[in-house]
Design a protein around this motif. Structure first.
Motif, PDB file in Angstrom:
ATOM      1  N   CYS A   1       0.857  -1.195   0.000  1.00 38.32           N
ATOM      2  CA  CYS A   1       0.000   0.000   0.000  1.00 38.32           C
ATOM      3  C   CYS A   1       0.890   1.241   0.000  1.00 38.32           C
TER       4      CYS A   1
ATOM      5  N   CYS B   1      -7.357  -1.201   1.522  1.00 37.62           N
ATOM      6  CA  CYS B   1      -6.358  -1.605   2.502  1.00 37.62           C
ATOM      7  C   CYS B   1      -6.943  -1.385   3.903  1.00 37.62           C
TER       8      CYS B   1
ATOM      9  N   CYS C   1      -5.885   0.493   6.042  1.00 41.55           N
ATOM     10  CA  CYS C   1      -5.774   1.919   6.360  1.00 41.55           C
ATOM     11  C   CYS C   1      -6.887   2.741   5.714  1.00 41.55           C
TER      12      CYS C   1
HETATM   13 ZN   LIG Z   1      -2.736   1.030   3.506  1.00 42.78          ZN
END
Ligand SMILES: [Zn+2]
Ligand SMILES: [Zn+2]
Length: 162
Positions: free
Chosen positions: A6, A130, A132
């Motif tokens: 990522c 992801c 996040c």
């Molecule tokens: Zn990420």
């Protein structure tokens, strides 16, 4: 071997993958589809990736030749909007991987960008995130069109060990 991560948080998205030199020509014919999931065989085999030079996803533009339209995406069906048959003018050079090689990516809340019949068409924009929160990939897994995961070439990056 190459690992994809990522771009925002650096989390590993895939295991080590070997590059293919060309996108495999996988049949999405009715009789090659899985009887339960209705998915085509994965475009890319496990443990591999390939850069897709063709555009994927939105925006879409009306095709010049409406008499002989081509599919909106490589390996996909014809798509017709009000103005006529359209073709993707979206992101080029996405990284095609087997969806199971990035299995911990999550769908977006409320199924955003995941419309489809038996699975997401993948035609609406990135639909896998992801941990996040960044939308790093687009899954196509419907009963028509291909079965493949497109990693965004900006929101992910490759780390190659030599
Ligand atoms: Zn990420
Ligand atoms: Zn279906």
């Amino acid at each position: 071997m190459t690992v994809f991560l990522c771009s925002k948080c650096g989390t590993t998205i895939t295991p080590e993958l070997a590059e293919l030199t060309a996108v495999p020509d996988v049949s999405g014919n009715e009789h090659d589809r899985d009887k339960d999931t209705r998915r085509a065989p994965s475009t890319v085999p496990r443990g591999h990736y390939v850069i897709d030079s063709e555009p994927w996803g939105p925006p879409y533009v009306v095709q010049d030749d409406q008499e002989n339209p081509k599919p909106a995406h490589a390996r996909g069906p014809l798509v017709s909007h009000e103005e006529g048959f359209v073709v993707s003018a979206g992101t080029r050079h996405t990284v095609l991987v087997h969806p199971d090689d990035a299995a911990h990516l999550q769908p977006l809340p409320d199924g955003e960008n995941s419309q489809g019949c038996c699975g997401p068409t993948g035609g609406e924009g990135p639909n896998r995130a992801c941990a996040c929160g960044v939308r790093v990939a687009t899954l196509a897994a419907d009963c028509f069109g291909p079965y493949e995961l497109h990693l965004d070439p900006v929101r992910t990056y490759a780390f190659t060990q030599r």
